[in-house]
Design a protein around this motif. Structure first.
Motif, mmCIF file in Angstrom:
data_model
loop_
_atom_site.group_PDB
_atom_site.id
_atom_site.type_symbol
_atom_site.label_atom_id
_atom_site.label_comp_id
_atom_site.label_asym_id
_atom_site.label_seq_id
_atom_site.Cartn_x
_atom_site.Cartn_y
_atom_site.Cartn_z
ATOM 1 N N HIS A 94 0.830 -1.208 0.000
ATOM 2 C CA HIS A 94 0.000 0.000 0.000
ATOM 3 C C HIS A 94 0.863 1.257 0.000
ATOM 4 C CE1 HIS A 94 -3.747 -2.064 0.226
ATOM 5 N NE2 HIS A 94 -3.569 -2.549 1.444
ATOM 6 N N ALA A 95 1.955 1.235 0.769
ATOM 7 C CA ALA A 95 2.833 2.404 0.848
ATOM 8 C C ALA A 95 3.477 2.705 -0.503
ATOM 9 C CB ALA A 95 3.910 2.176 1.899
ATOM 10 N N GLU A 96 3.691 1.682 -1.314
ATOM 11 C CA GLU A 96 4.287 1.869 -2.633
ATOM 12 C C GLU A 96 3.257 2.310 -3.672
ATOM 13 O OE1 GLU A 96 5.868 -1.984 -3.368
ATOM 14 O OE2 GLU A 96 7.656 -1.691 -2.114
ATOM 15 N N ARG A 97 1.987 1.968 -3.446
ATOM 16 C CA ARG A 97 0.968 2.088 -4.487
ATOM 17 C C ARG A 97 -0.010 3.237 -4.280
ATOM 18 N NH1 ARG A 97 -1.932 -3.288 -4.584
ATOM 19 N NH2 ARG A 97 -0.097 -3.947 -5.765
ATOM 20 N N LEU A 98 -0.409 3.495 -3.030
ATOM 21 C CA LEU A 98 -1.491 4.443 -2.773
ATOM 22 C C LEU A 98 -0.987 5.876 -2.739
ATOM 23 C CD1 LEU A 98 -3.508 2.544 0.001
ATOM 24 C CD2 LEU A 98 -3.778 2.444 -2.498
ATOM 25 N N ALA A 99 -1.929 6.815 -2.835
ATOM 26 C CA ALA A 99 -1.575 8.230 -2.796
ATOM 27 C C ALA A 99 -0.995 8.629 -1.436
ATOM 28 C CB ALA A 99 -2.808 9.079 -3.109
ATOM 29 N N LEU A 100 -1.470 7.985 -0.365
ATOM 30 C CA LEU A 100 -1.029 8.307 0.990
ATOM 31 C C LEU A 100 -1.242 7.093 1.875
ATOM 32 C CD1 LEU A 100 -0.339 10.252 3.434
ATOM 33 C CD2 LEU A 100 -2.809 10.720 3.524
ATOM 34 N N VAL A 101 -0.233 6.754 2.646
ATOM 35 C CA VAL A 101 -0.388 5.832 3.772
ATOM 36 C C VAL A 101 0.216 6.524 4.989
ATOM 37 C CG1 VAL A 101 0.192 3.605 4.791
ATOM 38 C CG2 VAL A 101 -0.328 3.749 2.356
ATOM 39 N N ALA A 102 -0.558 6.624 6.065
ATOM 40 C CA ALA A 102 -0.089 7.291 7.279
ATOM 41 C C ALA A 102 -0.458 6.454 8.492
ATOM 42 C CB ALA A 102 -0.698 8.688 7.401
ATOM 43 N N VAL A 103 0.430 6.461 9.470
ATOM 44 C CA VAL A 103 0.144 5.860 10.775
ATOM 45 C C VAL A 103 0.082 6.995 11.773
ATOM 46 C CG1 VAL A 103 0.895 4.257 12.553
ATOM 47 C CG2 VAL A 103 1.283 3.711 10.146
ATOM 48 N N MET A 104 -1.045 7.112 12.456
ATOM 49 C CA MET A 104 -1.314 8.238 13.344
ATOM 50 C C MET A 104 -1.488 7.708 14.765
ATOM 51 S SD MET A 104 -4.420 10.995 12.982
ATOM 52 C CE MET A 104 -4.011 11.347 11.277
#
Length: 273
Positions: free
Chosen positions: A60-70
């Motif tokens: 997902h981190a390579e493919r999606l517009a944004l991946v965040a852990v909050m």
């Protein structure tokens, strides 16, 4: 008497309908850490990301517009525990961000380490239990009572202490799942942080997953943006023992604990592929 908030429908049982309206090619995926990506453990320092989450989250981190852990943890702490490049790490409930390796504080947030330590020690003395864990994160602080020998007694003593304390001035206190949080009254929370992520990364759709009180702020903001027609998205409650009603109230769907989070991320990976 108000009616209890019902548990949202299970996401895995409704996944095709749930993700049908999302724009997967410009999706933002935002997750809490403790209780969402990591099982609760008696010792705070021993929390680790569930291994089954790692492969799909990395894709997902390579493919999606944004991946965040909050997280309520410090940003460097949660970055170390997840350890995946390409993820934005948001710490201290939105007070600090790590993107491309650099740490920056949110606007109008100031270091309050010494004041927070004083409040922590005062509350710990009042709670009077050797199982307490104190966590000072510079911009916020936590008093964990998951290991308390007398949890009910600790809660009662903390409530009495808070009632008798003088005005805390620039600080506010709020309850989570077996945790008492202290932070500045600076308007920064996970909802504000989610707004910033959306504004800076411009995803067309957002999925947010969380399990505790501070996550309700992000779930509420996501619903408000969606209801205003500004974005599409899903708010997901990760069910734990003691999930607050505020999380259930603002979530669209639910997942039964961290293993179902892993299963959902894998299914989302298949859909996005």
């Amino acid at each position: 008497m108000s009616r209890p908030v019902s548990i949202p429908p299970n996401l895995l049982a409704n996944i095709e309908a749930a993700i049908e309206g999302l724009t997967l090619e410009s999706l933002g995926l935002v997750l809490d850490f403790d209780g969402t990506m990591s099982e609760f453990v008696p010792v705070l320092e021993n929390a680790v990301i569930l291994p089954d989450i790692v492969p799909s989250l990395r894709r997902h981190a390579e493919r999606l517009a944004l991946v965040a852990v909050m997280s309520g943890r410090a940003a460097r702490d949660v970055e170390r525990r997840v350890g995946i490049e390409g993820i934005v790490y948001v710490g201290n409930h939105g007070a600090e961000f790590i993107a491309d390796g650099a740490v920056c504080a949110a606007e109008n947030v100031s270091d309050a380490e010494h004041e927070l330590q004083a409040w922590l020690e005062t509350l710990a003395r009042a709670a009077n239990d050797g199982g307490l864990v104190l966590e000072n994160k510079r911009f916020s602080a936590s008093l964990h009572f998951r290991q308390a020998t007398d949890e009910e007694g600790v809660v009662e003593r903390l409530k009495l202490a808070l009632e008798s304390m003088p005005d805390m001035g620039d600080f506010e206190v709020f309850w989570g799942n077996k945790i008492l949080e202290i932070r500045r009254r600076d308007g920064v929370d996970k909802g504000v942080a989610l707004d910033r992520l959306i504004s800076d990364w411009c995803p067309s759709s957002v999925i947010f997953l969380g399990d505790d009180t501070t996550d309700a702020d992000a779930l509420r903001v996501l619903r408000q943006r969606r209801d205003a027609g500004k974005i599409s998205g899903l708010g997901i409650a990760v069910l734990q023992d003691g999930t607050p009603e505020s999380v259930l109230e603002y979530a669209d769907y639910s997942l039964d604990g961290v293993p179902e989070v892993a299963a959902f991320l894998s299914r989302l990976d298949e859909a996005a592929g």
